[in-house]
Design an enzyme around this catalytic site. Structure first.
Site, mmCIF file in Angstrom:
data_model
loop_
_atom_site.group_PDB
_atom_site.id
_atom_site.type_symbol
_atom_site.label_atom_id
_atom_site.label_comp_id
_atom_site.label_asym_id
_atom_site.label_seq_id
_atom_site.Cartn_x
_atom_site.Cartn_y
_atom_site.Cartn_z
ATOM 1 N N ALA A 150 94.465 102.930 73.687
ATOM 2 C CA ALA A 150 95.788 102.529 73.210
ATOM 3 C C ALA A 150 96.911 103.329 73.874
ATOM 4 O O ALA A 150 98.086 103.124 73.567
ATOM 5 C CB ALA A 150 95.867 102.690 71.696
ATOM 6 N N VAL B 189 89.642 111.116 83.439
ATOM 7 C CA VAL B 189 91.046 111.064 83.833
ATOM 8 C C VAL B 189 91.869 112.048 82.997
ATOM 9 O O VAL B 189 92.802 112.677 83.473
ATOM 10 C CB VAL B 189 91.602 109.624 83.668
ATOM 11 C CG1 VAL B 189 93.101 109.565 83.953
ATOM 12 C CG2 VAL B 189 90.856 108.655 84.587
ATOM 13 N N GLY B 190 91.509 112.180 81.728
ATOM 14 C CA GLY B 190 92.264 113.024 80.789
ATOM 15 C C GLY B 190 92.278 114.478 81.217
ATOM 16 O O GLY B 190 91.244 115.037 81.598
ATOM 17 N N ASP C 16 96.021 111.743 93.406
ATOM 18 C CA ASP C 16 96.561 112.736 94.338
ATOM 19 C C ASP C 16 96.326 112.279 95.779
ATOM 20 O O ASP C 16 97.201 112.400 96.639
ATOM 21 C CB ASP C 16 95.891 114.095 94.093
ATOM 22 C CG ASP C 16 95.957 114.478 92.629
ATOM 23 O OD1 ASP C 16 97.067 114.600 92.093
ATOM 24 O OD2 ASP C 16 94.886 114.617 91.991
ATOM 25 N N HIS D 36 92.563 119.123 89.973
ATOM 26 C CA HIS D 36 93.675 118.195 89.748
ATOM 27 C C HIS D 36 94.747 118.947 88.968
ATOM 28 O O HIS D 36 94.839 118.852 87.747
ATOM 29 C CB HIS D 36 93.230 116.946 88.984
ATOM 30 C CG HIS D 36 94.401 116.142 88.507
ATOM 31 N ND1 HIS D 36 95.230 115.459 89.366
ATOM 32 C CD2 HIS D 36 94.927 115.963 87.274
ATOM 33 C CE1 HIS D 36 96.206 114.884 88.675
ATOM 34 N NE2 HIS D 36 96.040 115.178 87.401
HETATM 35 P P1 NAX Z 1 98.756 108.750 76.116
HETATM 36 O O1 NAX Z 1 99.125 109.865 75.226
HETATM 37 O O2 NAX Z 1 99.666 107.589 76.292
HETATM 38 O O3 NAX Z 1 97.366 108.137 75.617
HETATM 39 C C1 NAX Z 1 96.264 108.929 75.286
HETATM 40 C C2 NAX Z 1 95.471 108.161 74.259
HETATM 41 O O4 NAX Z 1 94.258 108.875 74.022
HETATM 42 C C3 NAX Z 1 96.165 108.015 72.914
HETATM 43 O O5 NAX Z 1 96.200 106.638 72.551
HETATM 44 C C4 NAX Z 1 95.300 108.835 71.976
HETATM 45 O O6 NAX Z 1 95.235 108.282 70.666
HETATM 46 C C5 NAX Z 1 93.954 108.755 72.677
HETATM 47 N N1 NAX Z 1 93.001 109.787 72.280
HETATM 48 C C6 NAX Z 1 93.233 111.083 71.970
HETATM 49 N N2 NAX Z 1 92.112 111.690 71.606
HETATM 50 C C7 NAX Z 1 91.123 110.776 71.706
HETATM 51 C C8 NAX Z 1 89.724 110.820 71.449
HETATM 52 N N3 NAX Z 1 89.139 111.917 71.001
HETATM 53 N N4 NAX Z 1 89.011 109.694 71.660
HETATM 54 C C9 NAX Z 1 89.612 108.573 72.079
HETATM 55 N N5 NAX Z 1 90.928 108.465 72.315
HETATM 56 C C10 NAX Z 1 91.682 109.562 72.148
HETATM 57 O O7 NAX Z 1 98.380 109.406 77.512
HETATM 58 P P2 NAX Z 1 98.264 108.722 78.957
HETATM 59 O O8 NAX Z 1 99.580 108.727 79.597
HETATM 60 O O9 NAX Z 1 97.536 107.429 78.819
HETATM 61 O O10 NAX Z 1 97.381 109.800 79.718
HETATM 62 C C11 NAX Z 1 96.041 110.050 79.382
HETATM 63 C C12 NAX Z 1 95.517 111.287 80.069
HETATM 64 O O11 NAX Z 1 95.527 111.128 81.476
HETATM 65 C C13 NAX Z 1 96.334 112.549 79.806
HETATM 66 O O12 NAX Z 1 95.447 113.618 79.538
HETATM 67 C C14 NAX Z 1 97.043 112.788 81.125
HETATM 68 O O13 NAX Z 1 97.359 114.146 81.311
HETATM 69 C C15 NAX Z 1 96.004 112.309 82.094
HETATM 70 N N6 NAX Z 1 96.442 112.007 83.461
HETATM 71 C C16 NAX Z 1 95.589 112.295 84.474
HETATM 72 C C17 NAX Z 1 95.878 112.007 85.785
HETATM 73 C C18 NAX Z 1 94.903 112.318 86.891
HETATM 74 O O14 NAX Z 1 95.269 112.101 88.039
HETATM 75 N N7 NAX Z 1 93.687 112.824 86.646
HETATM 76 C C19 NAX Z 1 97.183 111.399 86.157
HETATM 77 C C20 NAX Z 1 97.854 110.714 85.025
HETATM 78 C C21 NAX Z 1 97.753 111.410 83.701
HETATM 79 O O15 NAX Z 1 98.713 112.432 83.646
#
Ligand code: NAX
Length: 328
Positions: free
Chosen positions: A13, A129-130, A159, A187
């Site tokens: 979401a 990704v997170g 990147d 990253h």
């Molecule tokens: P958002 O905050 O829009 O969405 C994250 C979603 O994860 C939320 O809907 C939340 O409810 C859900 N969530 C939290 N804990 C959870 C769990 N235990 N199980 C399932 N869902 C859970 O973040 P968004 O912009 O979508 O970014 C997601 C992640 O990607 C962040 O950690 C961000 O830092 C990371 N990124 C990584 C990048 C990369 O290159 N590796 C680049 C883009 C981004 O910054």
């Protein structure tokens, strides 16, 4: 016809999820002949929003989408998963120390690793990704002892794509003419985008640029700090470009890299290039037969060595911190 491939997406979401799911449903993750079934994992408070996205997925009438199921339980969400995109994570909030951040994410990626170990399909491929992506991947991997370690990867493809775009602008050539660029390390802001092995229309890219000041003062910081520049401009962090890179990462993993080129991904180190074995670090990689492999035998000059070592040092510190916290 082929049975649908189960794709589990966490953080479904969130903003990356919103950009990602429609591209998966349209066939861009695995290819135009592969049906997919989506399994979305969210925290209970966000399940309703994920249900809304599922309604829109239905309205896309995607011929390749066999169905969408939503879960707030990791064991169920990863059951039978062939591909897992771990997007949901705990972001760093104001005043949060690195230890707090690692601990909060350990609380997410440890149970997810266990759930993957317990119930994912034998051919499971995991992309984290997170953030902090490399170390979150390390935590998940450590809790999935029955899954081959090389199935756990973290994303540095964004990147990589950012580096391609910057070099393309600098040299005035299309990105399609640039080969063999590499992102090394974490990253994070310490990542090292390396153009010394890159080729532009058949010529060495570093020679074509011929400007070490541009490299160290413009190119590297622009790529490494692009995330912050996006937040500054958009008022929100990169989402569609991150989703696009996640699609690229998995598509390449499954379908391979073209002959004469490679890409970048954070994979489990086998000790290559002095990166301690077991760390999940970005390397230049090729993909063949569904496996990412670290490109071997590259000569690393001193400019690169210092920067690779600095980023790997950060990964070592993150690993030691999560070890101390009992997370691995
Ligand atoms: P958002 O905050 O829009 O969405 C994250 C979603 O994860 C939320 O809907 C939340 O409810 C859900 N969530 C939290 N804990 C959870 C769990 N235990 N199980 C399932 N869902 C859970 O973040 P968004 O912009 O979508 O970014 C997601 C992640 O990607 C962040 O950690 C961000 O830092 C990371 N990124 C990584 C990048 C990369 O290159 N590796 C680049 C883009 C981004 O910054």
């Amino acid at each position: 016809t082929q049975a649908p491939v189960n794709v589990t997406v966490t953080g479904a979401a969130g903003q990356i999820g919103y950009a990602l799911l429609f591209r998966i449903a349209s066939g861009q993750l695995l290819g135009p002949d592969t049906p997919v079934r989506l399994r979305l994992l969210e925290i209970p408070q966000a399940v309703k929003a994920a249900e809304g996205t599922a309604l829109e997925l239905e309205d896309g009438a995607f011929p390749l989408l066999a169905g969408t199921d939503i879960f707030d339980d990791a064991k169920q969400a990863f059951s039978g998963a062939n591909v897992a995109l771990l997007v949901g994570a705990r972001p760093r909030t104001k005043g949060m120390e690195r230890g707090d951040l690692l601990e909060a994410n350990g609380g997410i990626f440890k149970p997810q690793g266990e759930a993957i170990n317990a119930g994912a399909a034998d051919d499971i491929k995991v992309l984290v990704v997170g953030n902090p992506a490399n170390t979150n991947a390390l935590i998940a991997q450590a809790h999935a002892p029955d899954v081959p370690a090389d199935r756990f990867t973290a994303m540095t493809r964004l990147d990589h794509n950012r580096a391609l775009a910057q070099l393309s602008k600098k040299l005035g050539v299309p990105v399609s003419e640039i080969k063999k660029l590499a992102i090394w390390g974490n990253h994070s802001a310490t990542q090292y985008p390396d153009i010394f092995h890159a080729e532009v229309a058949g010529k060495n890219a570093a020679e074509a640029v011929n400007d070490e000041a541009w490299l160290s003062d413009t190119f590297i910081p622009t790529v490494a700090k692009r995330g912050a520049a996006i937040i500054e401009a958009r008022g929100a962090s990169s989402a569609a470009s991150a989703a696009s890179a996640a699609i690229d990462h998995v598509y390449t993993w499954v379908n391979g890299t073209p002959e004469g080129d490679w890409t970048s991904a954070a994979v489990v180190s086998d000790g290559s290039y002095g990166v301690p074995e077991g760390l999940i670090s970005s390397f230049p990689v090729t993909a063949r037969d569904g496996k990412y492999e670290i490109v071997q035998g590259l000569e690393i000059n001193e400019f690169s060595r210092t920067r690779i070592d600095a980023s790997v040092q950060e990964l070592i510190e993150e690993r030691d911190a999560v070890k101390k916290l009992g997370l691995i």
